[in-house]
Design an enzyme around this catalytic site. Structure first.
Site, PDB file in Angstrom:
ATOM      1  N   ASN A 146       0.117  -0.390   4.875  1.00 19.51           N
ATOM      2  CA  ASN A 146       0.227  -1.482   3.904  1.00 19.51           C
ATOM      3  C   ASN A 146       1.583  -2.124   3.490  1.00 19.51           C
ATOM      4  O   ASN A 146       2.223  -1.269   3.060  1.00 19.51           O
ATOM      5  CB  ASN A 146      -0.608  -1.029   2.706  1.00 19.51           C
ATOM      6  N   TRP A 147       1.926  -3.108   4.138  1.00 18.79           N
ATOM      7  CA  TRP A 147       3.150  -3.465   4.103  1.00 18.79           C
ATOM      8  C   TRP A 147       3.647  -4.096   2.761  1.00 18.79           C
ATOM      9  O   TRP A 147       4.669  -4.201   2.433  1.00 18.79           O
ATOM     10  CB  TRP A 147       3.679  -4.334   5.255  1.00 18.79           C
ATOM     11  N   LYS A 148       2.556  -4.150   2.087  1.00 20.34           N
ATOM     12  CA  LYS A 148       2.853  -4.970   0.710  1.00 20.34           C
ATOM     13  C   LYS A 148       3.595  -6.376   0.865  1.00 20.34           C
ATOM     14  O   LYS A 148       3.541  -6.856   1.752  1.00 20.34           O
ATOM     15  CB  LYS A 148       3.261  -4.139  -0.346  1.00 20.34           C
ATOM     16  N   HIS A 195      -6.785  -3.257  -3.985  1.00 13.60           N
ATOM     17  CA  HIS A 195      -5.670  -2.327  -4.114  1.00 13.60           C
ATOM     18  C   HIS A 195      -5.460  -2.291  -5.632  1.00 13.60           C
ATOM     19  O   HIS A 195      -5.508  -3.319  -6.549  1.00 13.60           O
ATOM     20  CB  HIS A 195      -4.471  -2.852  -3.193  1.00 13.60           C
ATOM     21  N   GLU A 204      -2.449  -2.316  -7.127  1.00 10.70           N
ATOM     22  CA  GLU A 204      -1.720  -3.165  -7.553  1.00 10.70           C
ATOM     23  C   GLU A 204      -2.324  -4.643  -7.721  1.00 10.70           C
ATOM     24  O   GLU A 204      -2.012  -5.483  -8.758  1.00 10.70           O
ATOM     25  CB  GLU A 204      -0.358  -3.254  -6.585  1.00 10.70           C
ATOM     26  N   GLU A 255      -7.139   6.270  -3.492  1.00  8.22           N
ATOM     27  CA  GLU A 255      -5.543   6.003  -3.716  1.00  8.22           C
ATOM     28  C   GLU A 255      -5.576   6.216  -5.246  1.00  8.22           C
ATOM     29  O   GLU A 255      -5.530   5.408  -5.995  1.00  8.22           O
ATOM     30  CB  GLU A 255      -5.172   4.645  -3.346  1.00  8.22           C
ATOM     31  N   GLY A 257       3.448   5.168  -4.467  1.00 11.99           N
ATOM     32  CA  GLY A 257       4.966   4.604  -4.344  1.00 11.99           C
ATOM     33  C   GLY A 257       5.668   5.674  -5.322  1.00 11.99           C
ATOM     34  O   GLY A 257       6.938   5.321  -5.848  1.00 11.99           O
ATOM     35  N   SER A 289       1.607   7.917  -1.347  1.00  9.90           N
ATOM     36  CA  SER A 289       2.883   8.777  -0.832  1.00  9.90           C
ATOM     37  C   SER A 289       2.355   9.814   0.540  1.00  9.90           C
ATOM     38  O   SER A 289       2.962  10.664   0.566  1.00  9.90           O
ATOM     39  CB  SER A 289       3.559   9.535  -1.937  1.00  9.90           C
ATOM     40  N   GLY A 330       1.683   3.295   2.371  1.00  9.66           N
ATOM     41  CA  GLY A 330       2.715   2.169   1.832  1.00  9.66           C
ATOM     42  C   GLY A 330       3.967   2.422   2.627  1.00  9.66           C
ATOM     43  O   GLY A 330       4.502   2.033   3.413  1.00  9.66           O
ATOM     44  N   GLY A 331       4.693   2.974   1.611  1.00  9.44           N
ATOM     45  CA  GLY A 331       6.071   3.081   1.767  1.00  9.44           C
ATOM     46  C   GLY A 331       6.565   3.666   3.307  1.00  9.44           C
ATOM     47  O   GLY A 331       7.554   3.015   4.198  1.00  9.44           O
TER      48      GLY A 331
HETATM   49  C1  PEP Z   1      -0.429   1.931  -0.989  1.00  8.65           C
HETATM   50  O1  PEP Z   1       0.142   1.138  -1.912  1.00  8.65           O
HETATM   51  O2  PEP Z   1      -1.574   1.735  -0.599  1.00  8.65           O
HETATM   52  C2  PEP Z   1       0.343   3.241  -0.645  1.00  8.65           C
HETATM   53  C3  PEP Z   1      -0.544   4.203  -0.372  1.00  8.65           C
HETATM   54  O3  PEP Z   1       1.649   3.307  -0.964  1.00  8.65           O
HETATM   55  P1  PEP Z   1       2.705   4.468  -0.825  1.00  8.65           P
HETATM   56  O4  PEP Z   1       2.261   5.278   0.510  1.00  8.65           O
HETATM   57  O5  PEP Z   1       3.837   4.118  -0.791  1.00  8.65           O
HETATM   58  O6  PEP Z   1       2.398   5.431  -2.081  1.00  8.65           O
END
Ligand code: PEP
Length: 259
Positions: free
Chosen positions: A10-12, A100, A102, A175, A181, A221, A242-243
């Site tokens: 997920n590049w956001k 998601h 967010e 999640e 994050g 994470s 994500g990251g």
């Molecule tokens: C996400 O936003 O879907 C996610 C899992 O982010 P991160 O891996 O950065 O926690």
């Protein structure tokens, strides 16, 4: 039943078209063709990057899917700023993230919105945009102890009115909001407990056969250092990343953990 793992990045809201093409090319260069037999891989860039990223993978014949991060449920019309299922289909999206955290917390997306989006993706004549439905509790809900009930309610709401046939195409991502994050990953045991409960919830709705086939991802994470222990859990079938999906090396590291 053995489920094929799915690793979705997920590049956001990261990467302009130029940056996205560079990252997609780096990922493509590192991706070994035979990995696709063992693991499904997708990247979910911003809308404007979908077509360019898809083109990179197509040109290289790299079996990595592209997915969107959101969709609107109406087929067309006066919905300024929104994107339809048909638009995503024309690009060739294989997946679409829905609900998601967010989007729920920053953009006010409700369980009802999530359900309408899931039904729009599944209800069209099927040519494969599988929703990746995100569920997960806040730290307050976890500390208070009602996280299993909370996640169960989100799953039930997202799948309201979804038929058994349609449910077979759904991916659910657990999640925990407190892990997204933050660098604070759920332990494999914490993640497994909730993912098993999600599978039991799907089973209560559709029976064991469907529930055993539905892929349940962990997100929060996840990275190349912790992915293998998380994915070793019986009800964790991959990750929403994500990251760690924003650099080819770390994303490929997570993909390798799923091989
Ligand atoms: C996400 O936003 O879907 C996610 C899992 O982010 P991160 O891996 O950065 O926690």
């Amino acid at each position: 039943m053995s489920r094929k793992p799915l690793i979705a990045g997920n590049w956001k809201m990261n990467n302009t078209i130029g940056e996205a093409v560079v990252l997609a090319q780096e990922i493509s260069n590192e991706f070994e063709p035979d990995w696709a037999e063992t693991v499904d891989v997708a990247v979910c860039p911003p809308f404007v990057d979908l077509k360019p990223v898809k083109t990179v993978f197509e040109f290289d014949r790299t079996k990595i899917a592209v997915g969107a991060q959101n969709v609107y449920w109406e087929p067309s019309g006066a919905y300024t700023g929104e994107i339809s299922v048909a638009m995503l289909k024309e690009i060739g999206c294989g997946y679409c993230i829905v609900g998601h955290s967010e989007r729920r917390t920053l953009f006010g997306e409700t369980n009802e919105d999530v359900n309408l989006k899931v039904k729009a993706l599944l209800g069209e004549e099927r040519d494969a945009i599988d929703p990746i439905i995100c569920v997960g509790e806040s730290l307050a809900v976890r500390d208070e102890g009602s996280y299993l009930e909370f996640v169960e309610a989100e799953v039930n709401a997202a799948l309201a009115g979804v038929s058994e046939d349609e449910a077979a195409h759904v991916v659910i991502a657990y999640e925990p909001i407190w892990a997204i994050g933050t660098g604070r990953t759920a332990t494999p045991e914490q993640a497994q407990e909730v993912c098993a409960h999600i599978r039991a919830t799907v089973s209560a709705l559709y029976g064991d056969d469907i529930a055993e086939g539905v892929r349940i991802l962990y997100g929060g994470s996840m990275n190349e250092g912790n992915a293998d222990l998380l994915m070793a859990q019986p009800d964790i079938d991959g990750g929403l990343i994500g990251g760690a999906s924003l650099a080819a090396g770390s994303f490929i590291g997570v993909v390798k953990a799923a091989l």
